[in-house]
Design an enzyme around this catalytic site. Structure first.
Site, PDB file in Angstrom:
ATOM      1  N   ASP A   1      -6.926   4.119  -4.865  1.00 30.58           N
ATOM      2  CA  ASP A   1      -7.621   3.984  -3.571  1.00 30.58           C
ATOM      3  C   ASP A   1      -8.283   5.336  -3.332  1.00 30.58           C
ATOM      4  OD1 ASP A   1      -8.063   2.276  -1.110  1.00 30.58           O
ATOM      5  OD2 ASP A   1      -7.143   3.975  -0.142  1.00 30.58           O
TER       6      ASP A   1
ATOM      7  N   LYS B   1       0.865  -1.193   0.000  1.00 26.71           N
ATOM      8  CA  LYS B   1       0.000   0.000   0.000  1.00 26.71           C
ATOM      9  C   LYS B   1       0.891   1.230   0.000  1.00 26.71           C
ATOM     10  CE  LYS B   1      -4.421   1.044   0.131  1.00 26.71           C
ATOM     11  NZ  LYS B   1      -5.540   0.320  -0.472  1.00 26.71           N
TER      12      LYS B   1
HETATM   13  P1  NDP Z   1     -13.046   7.727  -3.083  1.00 24.06           P
HETATM   14  O1  NDP Z   1     -12.017   8.740  -2.783  1.00 24.06           O
HETATM   15  O2  NDP Z   1     -13.494   7.540  -4.474  1.00 24.06           O
HETATM   16  O3  NDP Z   1     -14.364   7.994  -2.213  1.00 24.06           O
HETATM   17  C1  NDP Z   1     -14.360   8.070  -0.830  1.00 24.06           C
HETATM   18  C2  NDP Z   1     -15.722   8.579  -0.419  1.00 24.06           C
HETATM   19  O4  NDP Z   1     -15.845   8.498   0.978  1.00 24.06           O
HETATM   20  C3  NDP Z   1     -15.949  10.044  -0.792  1.00 24.06           C
HETATM   21  O5  NDP Z   1     -17.290  10.201  -1.209  1.00 24.06           O
HETATM   22  C4  NDP Z   1     -15.687  10.775   0.517  1.00 24.06           C
HETATM   23  O6  NDP Z   1     -16.389  11.983   0.665  1.00 24.06           O
HETATM   24  C5  NDP Z   1     -16.245   9.761   1.477  1.00 24.06           C
HETATM   25  N1  NDP Z   1     -15.729   9.917   2.840  1.00 24.06           N
HETATM   26  C6  NDP Z   1     -14.449   9.989   3.258  1.00 24.06           C
HETATM   27  N2  NDP Z   1     -14.392  10.094   4.575  1.00 24.06           N
HETATM   28  C7  NDP Z   1     -15.680  10.058   5.014  1.00 24.06           C
HETATM   29  C8  NDP Z   1     -16.290  10.115   6.283  1.00 24.06           C
HETATM   30  N3  NDP Z   1     -15.557  10.211   7.382  1.00 24.06           N
HETATM   31  N4  NDP Z   1     -17.641  10.042   6.350  1.00 24.06           N
HETATM   32  C9  NDP Z   1     -18.397   9.929   5.229  1.00 24.06           C
HETATM   33  N5  NDP Z   1     -17.871   9.890   3.988  1.00 24.06           N
HETATM   34  C10 NDP Z   1     -16.537   9.953   3.900  1.00 24.06           C
HETATM   35  O7  NDP Z   1     -12.483   6.349  -2.471  1.00 24.06           O
HETATM   36  P2  NDP Z   1     -12.885   4.872  -2.845  1.00 24.06           P
HETATM   37  O8  NDP Z   1     -14.331   4.785  -3.110  1.00 24.06           O
HETATM   38  O9  NDP Z   1     -11.925   4.380  -3.857  1.00 24.06           O
HETATM   39  O10 NDP Z   1     -12.505   4.100  -1.496  1.00 24.06           O
HETATM   40  C11 NDP Z   1     -13.407   4.039  -0.400  1.00 24.06           C
HETATM   41  C12 NDP Z   1     -12.972   2.954   0.560  1.00 24.06           C
HETATM   42  O11 NDP Z   1     -12.907   1.701  -0.122  1.00 24.06           O
HETATM   43  C13 NDP Z   1     -11.575   3.142   1.176  1.00 24.06           C
HETATM   44  O12 NDP Z   1     -11.584   2.575   2.468  1.00 24.06           O
HETATM   45  C14 NDP Z   1     -10.695   2.291   0.272  1.00 24.06           C
HETATM   46  O13 NDP Z   1      -9.508   1.878   0.942  1.00 24.06           O
HETATM   47  C15 NDP Z   1     -11.617   1.115   0.020  1.00 24.06           C
HETATM   48  N6  NDP Z   1     -11.319   0.347  -1.169  1.00 24.06           N
HETATM   49  C16 NDP Z   1     -11.276   0.931  -2.396  1.00 24.06           C
HETATM   50  C17 NDP Z   1     -11.029   0.160  -3.514  1.00 24.06           C
HETATM   51  C18 NDP Z   1     -11.095   0.727  -4.892  1.00 24.06           C
HETATM   52  O14 NDP Z   1     -11.058  -0.070  -5.837  1.00 24.06           O
HETATM   53  N7  NDP Z   1     -11.247   2.019  -5.078  1.00 24.06           N
HETATM   54  C19 NDP Z   1     -10.702  -1.282  -3.395  1.00 24.06           C
HETATM   55  C20 NDP Z   1     -10.873  -1.811  -2.055  1.00 24.06           C
HETATM   56  C21 NDP Z   1     -11.128  -1.009  -0.999  1.00 24.06           C
HETATM   57  P3  NDP Z   1     -16.116  13.279  -0.278  1.00 24.06           P
HETATM   58  O15 NDP Z   1     -16.820  12.942  -1.565  1.00 24.06           O
HETATM   59  O16 NDP Z   1     -16.737  14.388   0.465  1.00 24.06           O
HETATM   60  O17 NDP Z   1     -14.615  13.374  -0.427  1.00 24.06           O
END
Ligand code: NDP
Length: 448
Positions: free
Chosen positions: A168, A128
């Site tokens: 991520d 990571k």
């Molecule tokens: P993104 O950056 O695309 O999206 C993250 C989202 O979460 C955004 O909408 C953000 O809000 C929101 N967010 C962040 N912090 C908070 C909080 N405290 N409360 C509510 N909403 C919050 O990331 P991903 O979708 O790629 O990743 C999300 C999760 O999934 C992470 O834990 C990542 O490690 C995990 N993951 C991702 C993978 C992938 O393929 N992308 C694979 C496996 C796991 P805002 O829009 O306001 O920024």
């Protein structure tokens, strides 16, 4: 804390070295919980000091990234790459760009990634990386400058057979493109060193959708096995509005569920009749728009700025898809009280350990992210195969493979949990099944 003296010794040892790394310690604690069953049966684990060798990363890089912003001002960020375990394949794991990024968070994510990657059945080790750089308030030019400055250091440590980063939180196709472009310039080689690439330069179809879609495929298997049911007619909360959340919500709707609540950092919105996902996607795709703006078109929507309140919305199934530690014990109690019977993690460790235990004690079927969000890295593995063979498979082909992989991951977690005496404990199944393959490889490869 544990029945086994060996496990207590490992935990105390890690705590003495990494006492302030809260997220990493949580991940270790959760993993060791499941090892209780194994270490008792198999003294070779202790004899070969497997856990000692597993809980310390093989390598950690930390470096400074200096770059110049649009106003000509010099900016400095902290950057990292963790190469945790390569027993079963080259390091593989995403890059996170977020203000909160630190060594503890990246070590926890890399540690989880070891077992997740093992569960996919593909030959990928755990890694990571990331930085405390926040792309949300930067221009495209600044993001490109930062990615290039980052790659100027990172390229020494990565390669298609060594370490293959991906996206991520805060790191999507745009960042992959800038990083890949600069890697190519520095090395003069067009190699599959990143996954999540654009389709025009070696990316795979379905990679963008894979984690969210994969989560729903996993939930389908959970519903089939434990409830003889499907997603049709279920009310679902999906937290976040990012990559994982958006595609989980869209697939859940396609499979007949109603998405009743979603969120972002600014708050949450809820509607018992279902949310307009097309509008949420439009908001999510625009820069710096808050989910709370949804009420401009739908004034009667329930909304609030406390993200934890999303877990007070009545639902059948909760899919936390935003970030770590989103569901605490109070949130878990609200979900149980409102009749939620299944929690499937789309994010990495969004549920605090105390909340996970509460779900299990109260009959909520729970799946850990390392199993249910493995769709993303699975399609990354398929992207590596396509790059190696100079092929590109159709959307339908990759989607079918993803479905098959998620079913296999569910089956192996379920069967392992059953073998160890608790068929509803998918965390136990995921940890043991993921560990077994890594353990076998570590034994075979000798003391290195
Ligand atoms: P993104 O950056 O695309 O999206 C993250 C989202 O979460 C955004 O909408 C953000 O809000 C929101 N967010 C962040 N912090 C908070 C909080 N405290 N409360 C509510 N909403 C919050 O990331 P991903 O979708 O790629 O990743 C999300 C999760 O999934 C992470 O834990 C990542 O490690 C995990 N993951 C991702 C993978 C992938 O393929 N992308 C694979 C496996 C796991 P805002 O829009 O306001 O920024």
């Amino acid at each position: 804390m544990y029945k086994s003296a060996y496990l207590n010794r490992i935990y105390d040892w890690i705590q003495s070295m990494n006492g302030c790394e809260k997220e990493f310690l949580n991940a270790i604690e959760e993993f060791l919980d499941s090892m209780e069953y194994l270490v008792e049966k198999d003294p070779n684990i202790e004899k070969n000091q497997i856990l000692e060798r597993l809980v310390i990363p093989e390598r950690v890089f930390q470096f400074r990234v200096s770059w110049v912003d649009d106003n000509g001002k010099i900016q400095v960020n902290n950057a990292y790459r963790i190469q945790f375990n390569s027993a079963i394949g080259p390091y593989k794991g995403g890059m996170r760009f977020d203000k909160s990024v630190n060594l503890s968070i990246l070590k926890f994510l890399a540690f989880e990634q070891i077992f997740k990657n093992s569960l996919t059945g593909l030959p990928m080790g755990g890694g990571k990386g990331g930085s405390d750089f926040d792309p949300r308030d930067k221009s495209d030019n600044e993001i490109m400058k930062f990615c290039q400055a980052y790659m100027a250091e990172l390229y020494h440590f990565i390669g298609p057979d060594m370490d293959v980063p991906a996206g991520d939180l805060g790191f999507g196709a745009r960042e992959v493109g800038y990083m890949f472009g600069y890697y190519k310039k520095l090395t003069k080689e067009h190699k599959g060193v990143f996954t999540g690439k654009g389709l025009a330069f070696g990316g795979s179809l379905v990679r963008t959708e894979a984690t969210g879609y994969g989560l729903c495929y996993f939930v389908m298997e959970m519903l089939k096995k434990y409830k003889n049911d499907s997603l049709k007619g279920k009310k679902v909360i999906v937290s976040g509005k990012g990559n994982v959340a958006m595609y989980a919500a869209l697939k859940a709707r396609e499979l007949g569920a109603t998405v009743v609540a979603m969120s972002d950092r600014s708050g949450y919105i809820a509607c018992d009749d279902g949310l307009d996902l097309d509008l949420i996607k439009e908001i999510a795709n625009a820069k710096r728009r808050s989910i709370l703006e949804y009420s401009d078109k739908y004034p009667s929507v329930i909304k609030g700025s406390n993200v934890h309140d999303i877990w007070g919305v009545k639902c059948d199934i909760a899919m936390p898809c935003a970030t770590q530690n989103e569901i605490n014990i109070d949130d878990a109690k609200k979900l149980v009280k409102n009749g939620c019977f299944m929690v499937a993690e789309g994010a990495n460790m969004p549920t605090e350990l105390e909340a996970v235990r509460y779900f299990m004690e109260n009959g909520v079927i729970f799946s850990p992210g390392k199993a249910s969000n493995a769709g993303g890295v699975s399609v990354s593995g398929l992207e590596m195969s396509q790059n190696a063979e100079h092929l590109s498979w159709s959307f339908k082909q990759v989607d079918e493979m993803l479905k098959e992989i998620m079913k296999n991951i569910f089956d192996v977690c379920y069967n392992t949990a059953k073998e160890f005496g608790d068929e509803t404990n998918l965390s136990l199944g995921a940890n043991i099944a993921g560990f077994k393959k890594v353990y076998a490889a570590m034994l075979a490869e000798g003391v290195i």
